[in-house]
Design a protein around this motif. Structure first.
Motif, PDB file in Angstrom:
ATOM      1  N   LYS A 167     -50.581  22.763   8.854  1.00  0.00           N
ATOM      2  CA  LYS A 167     -49.592  22.479   7.987  1.00  0.00           C
ATOM      3  C   LYS A 167     -49.979  21.570   6.669  1.00  0.00           C
ATOM      4  CE  LYS A 167     -45.663  22.665  11.251  1.00  0.00           C
ATOM      5  NZ  LYS A 167     -44.702  21.786  11.885  1.00  0.00           N
ATOM      6  N   ASP A 168     -51.191  21.204   7.139  1.00  0.00           N
ATOM      7  CA  ASP A 168     -51.920  20.144   5.877  1.00  0.00           C
ATOM      8  C   ASP A 168     -52.912  20.467   5.679  1.00  0.00           C
ATOM      9  OD1 ASP A 168     -52.464  17.968   4.427  1.00  0.00           O
ATOM     10  OD2 ASP A 168     -51.823  16.370   6.044  1.00  0.00           O
ATOM     11  N   ARG A 169     -53.284  21.174   4.400  1.00  0.00           N
ATOM     12  CA  ARG A 169     -54.436  21.492   4.000  1.00  0.00           C
ATOM     13  C   ARG A 169     -55.465  20.376   3.520  1.00  0.00           C
ATOM     14  NH1 ARG A 169     -52.835  26.354  -0.355  1.00  0.00           N
ATOM     15  NH2 ARG A 169     -51.821  27.648   1.351  1.00  0.00           N
ATOM     16  N   LEU A 170     -54.715  19.298   3.134  1.00  0.00           N
ATOM     17  CA  LEU A 170     -55.700  18.141   2.986  1.00  0.00           C
ATOM     18  C   LEU A 170     -56.367  17.661   4.115  1.00  0.00           C
ATOM     19  CD1 LEU A 170     -56.491  16.001   0.645  1.00  0.00           C
ATOM     20  CD2 LEU A 170     -54.660  14.768   0.966  1.00  0.00           C
ATOM     21  N   ALA A 171     -55.765  17.421   5.067  1.00  0.00           N
ATOM     22  CA  ALA A 171     -56.176  17.217   6.500  1.00  0.00           C
ATOM     23  C   ALA A 171     -57.168  18.100   6.819  1.00  0.00           C
ATOM     24  CB  ALA A 171     -55.211  17.191   7.505  1.00  0.00           C
ATOM     25  N   ILE A 172     -57.193  19.319   6.755  1.00  0.00           N
ATOM     26  CA  ILE A 172     -58.302  20.527   7.068  1.00  0.00           C
ATOM     27  C   ILE A 172     -59.478  20.078   6.265  1.00  0.00           C
ATOM     28  CG2 ILE A 172     -58.863  22.848   7.026  1.00  0.00           C
ATOM     29  CD1 ILE A 172     -55.952  23.479   7.550  1.00  0.00           C
ATOM     30  N   PHE A 173     -59.082  20.101   4.836  1.00  0.00           N
ATOM     31  CA  PHE A 173     -60.150  19.565   3.862  1.00  0.00           C
ATOM     32  C   PHE A 173     -61.034  18.549   4.285  1.00  0.00           C
ATOM     33  CE2 PHE A 173     -62.005  17.755   0.045  1.00  0.00           C
ATOM     34  CZ  PHE A 173     -62.870  18.687  -0.368  1.00  0.00           C
ATOM     35  N   SER A 174     -60.159  17.430   4.701  1.00  0.00           N
ATOM     36  CA  SER A 174     -60.719  16.101   5.208  1.00  0.00           C
ATOM     37  C   SER A 174     -61.961  16.300   6.541  1.00  0.00           C
ATOM     38  CB  SER A 174     -59.706  15.088   5.366  1.00  0.00           C
ATOM     39  OG  SER A 174     -59.092  14.839   4.220  1.00  0.00           O
ATOM     40  N   LEU A 175     -61.343  16.990   7.315  1.00  0.00           N
ATOM     41  CA  LEU A 175     -61.952  17.213   8.470  1.00  0.00           C
ATOM     42  C   LEU A 175     -63.258  18.115   8.333  1.00  0.00           C
ATOM     43  CD1 LEU A 175     -62.002  17.278  11.804  1.00  0.00           C
ATOM     44  CD2 LEU A 175     -60.953  19.401  11.855  1.00  0.00           C
ATOM     45  N   ILE A 176     -63.403  19.116   7.477  1.00  0.00           N
ATOM     46  CA  ILE A 176     -64.483  19.901   7.063  1.00  0.00           C
ATOM     47  C   ILE A 176     -65.265  18.973   6.285  1.00  0.00           C
ATOM     48  CG2 ILE A 176     -65.509  21.585   5.459  1.00  0.00           C
ATOM     49  CD1 ILE A 176     -62.666  23.121   6.163  1.00  0.00           C
ATOM     50  N   VAL A 177     -64.923  18.209   5.340  1.00  0.00           N
ATOM     51  CA  VAL A 177     -65.969  17.166   4.699  1.00  0.00           C
ATOM     52  C   VAL A 177     -66.577  16.236   5.469  1.00  0.00           C
ATOM     53  CG1 VAL A 177     -65.833  15.151   2.950  1.00  0.00           C
ATOM     54  CG2 VAL A 177     -64.528  17.368   2.428  1.00  0.00           C
TER      55      VAL A 177
END
Length: 300
Positions: A29-39
């Motif tokens: 639901k949270d693309r920013l959280a996914i992006f943060s996890l990847i980074v």
């Protein structure tokens, strides 16, 4: 047959997702959280794998001829005042800062959460004694005491710093989880467990603690980022890690020199940006974990 299949699918949809499925749902639901996890994963893999490859002794060897070498050539991110590779220090320093922050967070959380839950559960004289000890530690000038310990302890090392920090930073957690346990202890499920003869240990750590999971996750996330910041700050002030041990705070500390701050930004800017990115990523990831814990508690 078709009706049975349809009913099975309906039941499966009705069952709330648990564990990793719920966490994955919140992250989707949270693309920013996914992006943060990847980074964050990329940063951690780069730092820890790089720290294995990089020779710390070679990185910390002083080379006067390379003093303040600009980025490019033999030094991708340039060199500091001792002619030491900034990139190598950045990799090893980031590894050290992350390990220290994580270790302090885990140790203080185990101590603080355990003492807080036990104190809140039993209450009475035991709770009063524990809380007076917590109050006494909280009114102490902790940063000054840490600086004194760092100065006087012989054979000072990374783990000395971890234990010194952990000795003082568990008290806020103990007070927080004690107050939450007091309110949880009055609820019906605790009374029912006591009536059924469940042990105190089981009630505290298998029934009450899971209901505090949202708060625990939030507290872990905030404190992990904060502990990295505290280590960096103390090292910047000269009271953190030994001078022979690279740290993000060591690199940022060069900015105290006006000439370096204005004209040799390649020394301190990479470390500053890395800290900023890691702090943001950790906080966004923590928010997603908190939402998943909240959802799990709502669904029982």
């Amino acid at each position: 047959m078709d009706k049975n299949v349809e009913s099975t699918e309906i039941i499966a949809e009705a069952i709330p997702p648990m564990g990793f499925r719920m966490i994955a749902r919140e992250f989707k639901k949270d693309r920013l959280a996914i992006f943060s996890l990847i980074v964050l994963v990329i940063i951690l893999l780069t730092v820890f794998i790089g720290a294995i490859v990089v020779d710390q002794d070679k990185v910390m060897t002083v080379s006067i001829l390379d003093k303040y070498a600009e980025p490019g050539g033999n030094f991708i991110l340039g060199a500091d005042e001792g002619g030491r590779d900034v990139l190598g220090q950045l990799i090893i320093g980031a590894r050290n800062s992350v390990v220290i922050g994580f270790a302090i967070t885990i140790i203080t959380s185990i101590i603080g959460v355990s003492i807080g839950i036990v104190s809140g559960y039993y209450g009475g004289v035991f709770d009063n004694v524990v809380m007076r000890i917590v109050d006494f530690i909280m009114i102490l000038p902790i940063l000054m005491i840490i600086i004194v310990f760092v100065t006087v302890i012989p054979h000072y090392s990374v783990w000395s710093f971890v234990w010194i920090m952990s000795a003082f930073y568990w008290v806020a957690k103990a007070r927080l989880f004690r107050s939450k346990t007091l309110s949880e202890g009055r609820k019906d499920y605790v009374s029912a467990s006591k009536t059924l003869g469940s042990s105190d240990f089981k009630i505290m750590f298998r029934e009450i603690m899971p209901n505090l999971s949202s708060l625990i996750i939030t507290n872990l996330t905030i404190n992990f980022a904060a502990n990295i910041g505290i280590e960096t700050t103390l090292t910047f002030l000269g009271f953190g890690l030994p001078t022979s041990v690279p740290s993000l705070g060591t690199l940022i500390g060069y900015a105290s020199n006006g000439d370096v701050l204005a004209n040799k930004t390649w020394i301190w800017v990479p470390a500053s940006l890395l800290i900023l990115v890691m702090m943001l990523c950790i906080n966004y990831i923590g928010q997603a974990f908190k939402r998943s814990a909240d959802a799990r508690q709502r669904l029982g």
